[in-house]
Write a protein that holds these residues in place. Structure first.
Motif, PDB file in Angstrom:
ATOM      1  N   LEU A  70     114.344  49.877  26.653  1.00 60.73           N
ATOM      2  CA  LEU A  70     115.096  49.378  25.500  1.00 60.73           C
ATOM      3  C   LEU A  70     114.291  49.661  24.239  1.00 60.73           C
ATOM      4  O   LEU A  70     113.152  49.212  24.094  1.00 60.73           O
ATOM      5  N   ARG A  71     114.896  50.417  23.309  1.00 59.00           N
ATOM      6  CA  ARG A  71     114.189  50.830  22.094  1.00 59.00           C
ATOM      7  C   ARG A  71     114.939  50.368  20.848  1.00 59.00           C
ATOM      8  O   ARG A  71     116.162  50.225  20.855  1.00 59.00           O
ATOM      9  N   ARG A  72     114.156  50.163  19.777  1.00 55.72           N
ATOM     10  CA  ARG A  72     114.719  49.732  18.502  1.00 55.72           C
ATOM     11  C   ARG A  72     115.165  50.951  17.707  1.00 55.72           C
ATOM     12  O   ARG A  72     114.420  51.942  17.615  1.00 55.72           O
ATOM     13  N   ILE A  73     116.357  50.889  17.106  1.00 55.72           N
ATOM     14  CA  ILE A  73     116.882  52.026  16.349  1.00 55.72           C
ATOM     15  C   ILE A  73     116.016  52.306  15.124  1.00 55.72           C
ATOM     16  O   ILE A  73     115.778  53.458  14.757  1.00 55.72           O
ATOM     17  N   GLY A  74     115.497  51.258  14.487  1.00 55.38           N
ATOM     18  CA  GLY A  74     114.752  51.430  13.231  1.00 55.38           C
ATOM     19  C   GLY A  74     113.507  52.280  13.377  1.00 55.38           C
ATOM     20  O   GLY A  74     113.257  53.166  12.562  1.00 55.38           O
ATOM     21  N   ASN A  75     112.716  52.063  14.438  1.00 54.96           N
ATOM     22  CA  ASN A  75     111.452  52.799  14.582  1.00 54.96           C
ATOM     23  C   ASN A  75     111.322  53.528  15.914  1.00 54.96           C
ATOM     24  O   ASN A  75     110.287  54.115  16.207  1.00 54.96           O
ATOM     25  N   ARG A  76     112.369  53.453  16.749  1.00 56.92           N
ATOM     26  CA  ARG A  76     112.425  54.145  18.036  1.00 56.92           C
ATOM     27  C   ARG A  76     111.318  53.709  18.989  1.00 56.92           C
ATOM     28  O   ARG A  76     110.964  54.408  19.921  1.00 56.92           O
ATOM     29  N   GLN A  77     110.745  52.515  18.749  1.00 59.31           N
ATOM     30  CA  GLN A  77     109.687  52.002  19.608  1.00 59.31           C
ATOM     31  C   GLN A  77     110.275  51.139  20.723  1.00 59.31           C
ATOM     32  O   GLN A  77     111.295  50.482  20.535  1.00 59.31           O
ATOM     33  N   CYS A  78     109.598  51.159  21.879  1.00 64.45           N
ATOM     34  CA  CYS A  78     109.995  50.295  22.997  1.00 64.45           C
ATOM     35  C   CYS A  78     109.798  48.833  22.595  1.00 64.45           C
ATOM     36  O   CYS A  78     108.734  48.467  22.067  1.00 64.45           O
ATOM     37  N   VAL A  79     110.802  48.007  22.829  1.00 66.75           N
ATOM     38  CA  VAL A  79     110.751  46.601  22.416  1.00 66.75           C
ATOM     39  C   VAL A  79     109.637  45.857  23.133  1.00 66.75           C
ATOM     40  O   VAL A  79     108.909  45.063  22.529  1.00 66.75           O
ATOM     41  N   GLN A  80     109.458  46.124  24.429  1.00 69.27           N
ATOM     42  CA  GLN A  80     108.425  45.422  25.195  1.00 69.27           C
ATOM     43  C   GLN A  80     107.029  45.875  24.765  1.00 69.27           C
ATOM     44  O   GLN A  80     106.094  45.071  24.710  1.00 69.27           O
ATOM     45  N   CYS A  81     106.878  47.175  24.441  1.00 66.27           N
ATOM     46  CA  CYS A  81     105.585  47.672  23.937  1.00 66.27           C
ATOM     47  C   CYS A  81     105.238  46.987  22.617  1.00 66.27           C
ATOM     48  O   CYS A  81     104.088  46.596  22.394  1.00 66.27           O
ATOM     49  N   GLU A  82     106.233  46.851  21.744  1.00 66.16           N
ATOM     50  CA  GLU A  82     106.022  46.164  20.466  1.00 66.16           C
ATOM     51  C   GLU A  82     105.568  44.730  20.685  1.00 66.16           C
ATOM     52  O   GLU A  82     104.624  44.256  20.041  1.00 66.16           O
ATOM     53  N   SER A  83     106.246  44.041  21.598  1.00 61.23           N
ATOM     54  CA  SER A  83     105.910  42.650  21.884  1.00 61.23           C
ATOM     55  C   SER A  83     104.481  42.517  22.402  1.00 61.23           C
ATOM     56  O   SER A  83     103.733  41.627  21.991  1.00 61.23           O
ATOM     57  N   GLU A  84     104.069  43.417  23.294  1.00 60.83           N
ATOM     58  CA  GLU A  84     102.712  43.373  23.837  1.00 60.83           C
ATOM     59  C   GLU A  84     101.670  43.663  22.758  1.00 60.83           C
ATOM     60  O   GLU A  84     100.611  43.025  22.718  1.00 60.83           O
ATOM     61  N   ARG A  85     101.979  44.616  21.861  1.00 58.92           N
ATOM     62  CA  ARG A  85     101.044  44.931  20.773  1.00 58.92           C
ATOM     63  C   ARG A  85     100.873  43.739  19.834  1.00 58.92           C
ATOM     64  O   ARG A  85      99.763  43.434  19.384  1.00 58.92           O
ATOM     65  N   VAL A  86     101.985  43.067  19.533  1.00 59.60           N
ATOM     66  CA  VAL A  86     101.912  41.889  18.659  1.00 59.60           C
ATOM     67  C   VAL A  86     101.060  40.799  19.295  1.00 59.60           C
ATOM     68  O   VAL A  86     100.221  40.171  18.627  1.00 59.60           O
ATOM     69  N   LYS A  87     101.244  40.563  20.606  1.00 58.75           N
ATOM     70  CA  LYS A  87     100.451  39.544  21.301  1.00 58.75           C
ATOM     71  C   LYS A  87      98.967  39.894  21.284  1.00 58.75           C
ATOM     72  O   LYS A  87      98.104  39.039  21.049  1.00 58.75           O
ATOM     73  N   GLU A  88      98.662  41.187  21.542  1.00 56.34           N
ATOM     74  CA  GLU A  88      97.261  41.618  21.529  1.00 56.34           C
ATOM     75  C   GLU A  88      96.641  41.425  20.147  1.00 56.34           C
ATOM     76  O   GLU A  88      95.503  40.977  20.018  1.00 56.34           O
ATOM     77  N   ASN A  89      97.405  41.785  19.099  1.00 59.02           N
ATOM     78  CA  ASN A  89      96.894  41.635  17.732  1.00 59.02           C
ATOM     79  C   ASN A  89      96.660  40.168  17.395  1.00 59.02           C
ATOM     80  O   ASN A  89      95.676  39.825  16.735  1.00 59.02           O
ATOM     81  N   ARG A  90      97.581  39.316  17.831  1.00 57.96           N
ATOM     82  CA  ARG A  90      97.438  37.886  17.539  1.00 57.96           C
ATOM     83  C   ARG A  90      96.227  37.295  18.258  1.00 57.96           C
ATOM     84  O   ARG A  90      95.529  36.435  17.720  1.00 57.96           O
ATOM     85  N   ILE A  91      95.991  37.735  19.491  1.00 56.91           N
ATOM     86  CA  ILE A  91      94.825  37.241  20.231  1.00 56.91           C
ATOM     87  C   ILE A  91      93.529  37.747  19.596  1.00 56.91           C
ATOM     88  O   ILE A  91      92.554  37.015  19.441  1.00 56.91           O
ATOM     89  N   ARG A  92      93.538  39.034  19.198  1.00 57.52           N
ATOM     90  CA  ARG A  92      92.334  39.638  18.628  1.00 57.52           C
ATOM     91  C   ARG A  92      92.015  39.062  17.243  1.00 57.52           C
ATOM     92  O   ARG A  92      90.873  38.786  16.916  1.00 57.52           O
ATOM     93  N   ASP A  93      93.061  38.903  16.415  1.00 57.19           N
ATOM     94  CA  ASP A  93      92.878  38.427  15.034  1.00 57.19           C
ATOM     95  C   ASP A  93      93.516  37.056  14.860  1.00 57.19           C
ATOM     96  O   ASP A  93      94.309  36.847  13.941  1.00 57.19           O
ATOM     97  N   ARG A  94      93.196  36.141  15.772  1.00 57.31           N
ATOM     98  CA  ARG A  94      93.841  34.825  15.758  1.00 57.31           C
ATOM     99  C   ARG A  94      93.580  34.077  14.451  1.00 57.31           C
ATOM    100  O   ARG A  94      94.490  33.517  13.857  1.00 57.31           O
ATOM    101  N   LYS A  95      92.347  34.107  13.976  1.00 55.19           N
ATOM    102  CA  LYS A  95      92.009  33.368  12.758  1.00 55.19           C
ATOM    103  C   LYS A  95      92.736  33.955  11.552  1.00 55.19           C
ATOM    104  O   LYS A  95      93.235  33.228  10.692  1.00 55.19           O
TER     105      LYS A  95
END
Length: 321
Positions: free
Chosen positions: A99-124
């Protein structure tokens, strides 16, 4: 990425003026990427322009198309998403596509995982940014939250999410360590508070409930969970008196149909009862025992049947809830 930061970090450089004459800050040069082994690095502004044109054409082509039968079957919102190639391995509902987003053609699940990783890495950093935004736009945030959670489905999701997070945290080692430290520091106060609670009506009901459920498990009898509030309502239905004799002292709970006769530990089988009546009744048939007592009253018996939802014919029917 900011151009000045890119130039300072060595990821970008100033090169010859491109064909579209993208002049950076009047230097007569274009900003180009630094690529190993290549001297014809592309102009950054040209890349952005090409990407935006391609994205607009891609969006218009996708939004104007007819959804496929598979997308309709899977319930895909074709105004915002589409089923693309399975290059990342995230198989959407076993369809063989991602499942991909029309706006940026990125996989929705990949986006979600990247956001979680960024939040964990840069929590503060994310926490500080959220606090700063909330401080500036507090009223607007509260208004949006109130509007969003006024929808019952969203409110249910929030409650369920809170329950899951609470269970997860309470099962963590961090919570258990904090709890042990708290109990060790306040052991005397906690014991005294528990003693005082067990002397109250709610405390006695809570203790009786846990004892009966333990006994049910031991005898392999049926039981269902019921709250202390439900027990308090049952007490109030009999005006905090013994359901059989009307006594107001030493009130506990009695299982109308005893465990030995197949009774269950459910709210539909519980009535308030004094210690004398409870021990005298023991494992007897409730009507046969009660009719032999000197304090037997027909009105009280009818009241018991009415509260438990029974009649004279089916009073020995075992409730399940």
């Amino acid at each position: 990425m900011d151009i000045l930061q890119g130039l300072e970090s060595g990821k970008l450089r100033l090169g010859s003026l491109c064909k579209r004459k993208h002049d950076w800050n009047g230097t007569g040069q274009s900003v180009r990427r630094v690529l190993k082994g290549r001297t014809d690095a592309p102009c950054v502004d040209c890349q952005k322009l090409t990407h935006s044109r391609y994205t607009k054409a891609f969006k218009s082509r996708l939004k104007g198309r007819t959804p496929s039968s598979l997308e309709i079957q899977l319930g895909v919102d074709c105004q915002a998403y589409y089923l693309g190639n399975l290059t990342c391995g995230h198989n959407y509902k076993d369809s063989g596509y991602s499942l991909r987003r029309i706006g940026n053609r990125q996989c929705v699940q990949c986006e979600s995982e990247r956001v979680k990783e960024n939040r964990i890495r840069d929590r503060k950093k994310f926490s500080d940014r959220g606090k700063e935004y909330y401080a500036k736009n507090r009223e607007e945030v509260l208004r949006r939250q109130k509007e969003y959670y006024s929808i019952p489905e969203n409110a249910d999701k929030r409650r369920e999410g809170t329950r899951v997070a609470t269970r997860k945290y309470r099962s963590s080692l961090e919570y258990k360590n904090k709890l042990n430290i708290y109990r060790e520091a306040r052991r005397t106060q906690i014991r005294e508070r528990n003693r005082q609670y067990k002397r109250t009506k709610r405390g006695k009901a809570c203790l009786a409930k846990s004892n009966h459920q333990r006994r049910c498990k031991k005898l392999n009898q049926h039981f269902s969970t019921y709250s202390i509030d439900e027990m308090m309502v049952r007490y109030a239905e009999f005006k905090d008196q013994c359901a059989y004799c009307g006594n107001i002292s030493a009130i506990g709970i009695d299982h109308f149909i005893p465990f030995t006769l197949g009774g269950s530990d459910v709210i539909g089988n519980i009535i308030p009862c004094c210690e004398w009546c409870n021990s005298s009744k023991c494992n007897s048939d409730p009507f046969e025992w009660y009719s032999r007592q000197s304090f037997y009253k027909k009105s009280r018996w009818k009241r018991i049947l009415k509260v438990l939802g029974k009649t004279q014919r089916n009073y020995m029917q075992i409730p399940l809830i």
